[in-house]
Scaffold this motif. Sequence first.
Motif, PDB file in Angstrom:
ATOM      1  N   VAL A   1       0.862  -1.186   0.000  1.00 42.89           N
ATOM      2  CA  VAL A   1       0.000   0.000   0.000  1.00 42.89           C
ATOM      3  C   VAL A   1       0.894   1.230   0.000  1.00 42.89           C
ATOM      4  O   VAL A   1       1.724   1.401   0.889  1.00 42.89           O
ATOM      5  N   THR A   2       0.714   2.044  -1.009  1.00 46.38           N
ATOM      6  CA  THR A   2       1.537   3.231  -1.204  1.00 46.38           C
ATOM      7  C   THR A   2       0.638   4.455  -1.297  1.00 46.38           C
ATOM      8  O   THR A   2      -0.400   4.413  -1.948  1.00 46.38           O
ATOM      9  N   GLN A   3       1.060   5.525  -0.658  1.00 46.67           N
ATOM     10  CA  GLN A   3       0.360   6.797  -0.821  1.00 46.67           C
ATOM     11  C   GLN A   3       1.278   7.775  -1.540  1.00 46.67           C
ATOM     12  O   GLN A   3       2.417   7.970  -1.127  1.00 46.67           O
ATOM     13  N   VAL A   4       0.771   8.366  -2.617  1.00 50.15           N
ATOM     14  CA  VAL A   4       1.497   9.410  -3.331  1.00 50.15           C
ATOM     15  C   VAL A   4       0.750  10.722  -3.095  1.00 50.15           C
ATOM     16  O   VAL A   4      -0.447  10.825  -3.379  1.00 50.15           O
ATOM     17  N   SER A   5       1.470  11.705  -2.556  1.00 47.76           N
ATOM     18  CA  SER A   5       0.846  12.977  -2.178  1.00 47.76           C
ATOM     19  C   SER A   5       1.446  14.116  -2.996  1.00 47.76           C
ATOM     20  O   SER A   5       2.484  14.674  -2.637  1.00 47.76           O
ATOM     21  N   PRO A   6       0.793  14.498  -4.094  1.00 49.82           N
ATOM     22  CA  PRO A   6       1.321  15.587  -4.921  1.00 49.82           C
ATOM     23  C   PRO A   6       0.967  16.947  -4.348  1.00 49.82           C
ATOM     24  O   PRO A   6      -0.067  17.139  -3.705  1.00 49.82           O
ATOM     25  N   GLY A   7       1.836  17.903  -4.645  1.00 50.73           N
ATOM     26  CA  GLY A   7       1.507  19.294  -4.407  1.00 50.73           C
ATOM     27  C   GLY A   7       0.767  19.852  -5.606  1.00 50.73           C
ATOM     28  O   GLY A   7       0.105  19.101  -6.349  1.00 50.73           O
ATOM     29  N   ALA A   8       0.875  21.141  -5.832  1.00 57.61           N
ATOM     30  CA  ALA A   8       0.147  21.787  -6.925  1.00 57.61           C
ATOM     31  C   ALA A   8       0.604  21.234  -8.273  1.00 57.61           C
ATOM     32  O   ALA A   8       1.787  21.273  -8.612  1.00 57.61           O
ATOM     33  N   ALA A   9      -0.348  20.720  -9.026  1.00 53.26           N
ATOM     34  CA  ALA A   9      -0.085  20.200 -10.368  1.00 53.26           C
ATOM     35  C   ALA A   9      -1.071  20.863 -11.324  1.00 53.26           C
ATOM     36  O   ALA A   9      -2.274  20.912 -11.051  1.00 53.26           O
ATOM     37  N   GLU A  10      -0.557  21.383 -12.410  1.00 45.40           N
ATOM     38  CA  GLU A  10      -1.416  22.113 -13.347  1.00 45.40           C
ATOM     39  C   GLU A  10      -2.198  21.128 -14.213  1.00 45.40           C
ATOM     40  O   GLU A  10      -1.742  20.696 -15.267  1.00 45.40           O
TER      41      GLU A  10
ATOM     42  N   ARG B   1     -12.358  22.896  -9.155  1.00 41.30           N
ATOM     43  CA  ARG B   1     -12.574  23.553  -7.858  1.00 41.30           C
ATOM     44  C   ARG B   1     -13.330  24.867  -8.028  1.00 41.30           C
ATOM     45  O   ARG B   1     -14.245  25.179  -7.271  1.00 41.30           O
ATOM     46  N   PHE B   2     -12.933  25.657  -9.035  1.00 41.97           N
ATOM     47  CA  PHE B   2     -13.540  26.967  -9.238  1.00 41.97           C
ATOM     48  C   PHE B   2     -14.683  26.924 -10.257  1.00 41.97           C
ATOM     49  O   PHE B   2     -15.102  27.963 -10.765  1.00 41.97           O
ATOM     50  N   LYS B   3     -15.117  25.717 -10.566  1.00 41.14           N
ATOM     51  CA  LYS B   3     -16.330  25.497 -11.359  1.00 41.14           C
ATOM     52  C   LYS B   3     -16.300  26.218 -12.704  1.00 41.14           C
ATOM     53  O   LYS B   3     -17.252  26.877 -13.103  1.00 41.14           O
ATOM     54  N   GLY B   4     -15.151  26.069 -13.373  1.00 39.44           N
ATOM     55  CA  GLY B   4     -15.013  26.592 -14.721  1.00 39.44           C
ATOM     56  C   GLY B   4     -14.514  28.010 -14.826  1.00 39.44           C
ATOM     57  O   GLY B   4     -14.379  28.530 -15.948  1.00 39.44           O
ATOM     58  N   ASP B   5     -14.206  28.663 -13.717  1.00 37.41           N
ATOM     59  CA  ASP B   5     -13.694  30.035 -13.751  1.00 37.41           C
ATOM     60  C   ASP B   5     -12.214  29.998 -14.143  1.00 37.41           C
ATOM     61  O   ASP B   5     -11.339  29.721 -13.314  1.00 37.41           O
ATOM     62  N   LYS B   6     -11.938  30.300 -15.396  1.00 36.13           N
ATOM     63  CA  LYS B   6     -10.576  30.187 -15.913  1.00 36.13           C
ATOM     64  C   LYS B   6      -9.613  31.157 -15.246  1.00 36.13           C
ATOM     65  O   LYS B   6      -8.437  30.842 -15.034  1.00 36.13           O
ATOM     66  N   ASP B   7     -10.090  32.349 -14.914  1.00 32.22           N
ATOM     67  CA  ASP B   7      -9.215  33.345 -14.297  1.00 32.22           C
ATOM     68  C   ASP B   7      -8.751  32.896 -12.910  1.00 32.22           C
ATOM     69  O   ASP B   7      -7.567  33.003 -12.579  1.00 32.22           O
ATOM     70  N   LEU B   8      -9.679  32.399 -12.093  1.00 34.62           N
ATOM     71  CA  LEU B   8      -9.307  31.917 -10.774  1.00 34.62           C
ATOM     72  C   LEU B   8      -8.395  30.700 -10.869  1.00 34.62           C
ATOM     73  O   LEU B   8      -7.431  30.570 -10.101  1.00 34.62           O
ATOM     74  N   ALA B   9      -8.706  29.816 -11.805  1.00 29.77           N
ATOM     75  CA  ALA B   9      -7.878  28.615 -11.975  1.00 29.77           C
ATOM     76  C   ALA B   9      -6.457  28.987 -12.371  1.00 29.77           C
ATOM     77  O   ALA B   9      -5.483  28.411 -11.865  1.00 29.77           O
ATOM     78  N   LYS B  10      -6.329  29.975 -13.256  1.00 29.37           N
ATOM     79  CA  LYS B  10      -5.005  30.392 -13.726  1.00 29.37           C
ATOM     80  C   LYS B  10      -4.170  30.984 -12.601  1.00 29.37           C
ATOM     81  O   LYS B  10      -2.958  30.756 -12.515  1.00 29.37           O
ATOM     82  N   LYS B  11      -4.817  31.734 -11.701  1.00 26.88           N
ATOM     83  CA  LYS B  11      -4.098  32.382 -10.607  1.00 26.88           C
ATOM     84  C   LYS B  11      -3.446  31.368  -9.667  1.00 26.88           C
ATOM     85  O   LYS B  11      -2.445  31.679  -9.009  1.00 26.88           O
ATOM     86  N   THR B  12      -4.009  30.176  -9.599  1.00 22.29           N
ATOM     87  CA  THR B  12      -3.455  29.141  -8.724  1.00 22.29           C
ATOM     88  C   THR B  12      -1.993  28.860  -9.034  1.00 22.29           C
ATOM     89  O   THR B  12      -1.196  28.568  -8.136  1.00 22.29           O
ATOM     90  N   TYR B  13      -1.631  28.971 -10.313  1.00 24.29           N
ATOM     91  CA  TYR B  13      -0.294  28.558 -10.748  1.00 24.29           C
ATOM     92  C   TYR B  13       0.568  29.734 -11.200  1.00 24.29           C
ATOM     93  O   TYR B  13       1.627  29.532 -11.803  1.00 24.29           O
ATOM     94  N   GLU B  14       0.157  30.955 -10.897  1.00 26.01           N
ATOM     95  CA  GLU B  14       0.925  32.123 -11.321  1.00 26.01           C
ATOM     96  C   GLU B  14       2.193  32.294 -10.483  1.00 26.01           C
ATOM     97  O   GLU B  14       2.197  32.075  -9.282  1.00 26.01           O
ATOM     98  N   GLY B  15       3.287  32.688 -11.147  1.00 25.76           N
ATOM     99  CA  GLY B  15       4.499  33.064 -10.446  1.00 25.76           C
ATOM    100  C   GLY B  15       5.443  31.926 -10.121  1.00 25.76           C
ATOM    101  O   GLY B  15       6.488  32.147  -9.488  1.00 25.76           O
ATOM    102  N   TYR B  16       5.124  30.716 -10.537  1.00 23.51           N
ATOM    103  CA  TYR B  16       6.034  29.588 -10.305  1.00 23.51           C
ATOM    104  C   TYR B  16       5.693  28.473 -11.281  1.00 23.51           C
ATOM    105  O   TYR B  16       4.645  28.500 -11.936  1.00 23.51           O
ATOM    106  N   GLN B  17       6.567  27.505 -11.382  1.00 23.35           N
ATOM    107  CA  GLN B  17       6.348  26.376 -12.275  1.00 23.35           C
ATOM    108  C   GLN B  17       5.792  25.208 -11.466  1.00 23.35           C
ATOM    109  O   GLN B  17       6.514  24.595 -10.680  1.00 23.35           O
ATOM    110  N   PRO B  18       4.501  24.876 -11.630  1.00 23.32           N
ATOM    111  CA  PRO B  18       3.912  23.775 -10.877  1.00 23.32           C
ATOM    112  C   PRO B  18       4.299  22.419 -11.471  1.00 23.32           C
ATOM    113  O   PRO B  18       4.939  22.340 -12.531  1.00 23.32           O
ATOM    114  N   LEU B  19       3.924  21.380 -10.794  1.00 23.02           N
ATOM    115  CA  LEU B  19       4.065  20.043 -11.347  1.00 23.02           C
ATOM    116  C   LEU B  19       3.157  19.865 -12.549  1.00 23.02           C
ATOM    117  O   LEU B  19       2.173  20.599 -12.722  1.00 23.02           O
ATOM    118  N   THR B  20       3.471  18.872 -13.351  1.00 20.39           N
ATOM    119  CA  THR B  20       2.560  18.436 -14.416  1.00 20.39           C
ATOM    120  C   THR B  20       2.013  17.063 -14.050  1.00 20.39           C
ATOM    121  O   THR B  20       2.536  16.380 -13.151  1.00 20.39           O
TER     122      THR B  20
END
Length: 252
Positions: free
Chosen positions: A178-187, A194-213
């Motif tokens: 049994v393995t648990q994989v716990s990712p951080g922010a992944a684009e 989460r933001f129910k289709g709000d592209k602007d809010l979704a984009k802000k989540t990953y602004e200013g850094y390179q998130p995981l893929t």
Amino acid sequence: MTKTVFITGATSGIGKATAEVFAQNGWDLIIVGRRGKRLYDLQDHLRKAYKNEVDVLSFDVRNLAEVKENLENIKDKLGRLDVLVNNAGLAAGFDRIQDGKTEDWDTMIDTNIKGLLYITKQIVPYFIERGKGQIINIASTAAKVVYEKGNVYCATKFAVDALSKSMRIDLLPHGIKVTQVSPGAAETEFSMVRFKGDKDLAKKTYEGYQPLTGVDVASAIYYTATLPDHVCINELEITALAQANSTHVFRK
């Protein structure tokens, strides 16, 4: 002998990337999700690209009757399953507890906790019968550190953390990893959902850094599934370089 992996939430993001990585490495797949067209498109792509055997199951992991029916229909294949990736999960809404919507809470609890349990309950007996197998539960850095407005989502991932640890103990006598994989922010589609289709809010989540893929996380998932039989990674936390945990991100 060709190995087989069962992946929930395979229509997008980490789940889809995980299917691709396993297929690239010669595994057969059983891919699961609610959006049937996406699954069949993925099936067609993987078969053409890698010549793998790819089975599609389109149903909602929150529905126990659907889980039982669909898995009963492929029980012969489950009898030779090697790895289960419990990836299906989501965040719905981003509100303080006093403002939260109960329908969002239900969606997260039913998907992230109950869906994981429903799938695992049906598959574990096959692993026990074989005396081997691996369950990989996809949690989050939110399973370790809570954050503002994360309340119920964090609670569901804390539950995944507890379940992973207890599964490891319960299944120890049966030779099941049994393995648990716990990712951080992944684009992925995570923030759009989460933001129910709000592209602007979704984009802000990953602004200013390179998130995981999704591929970054999928590669780590695959690694945990390919170690010697006597080796088990109980837990793996993976973040972007700019992220320390669910509350600390360095943005330029």
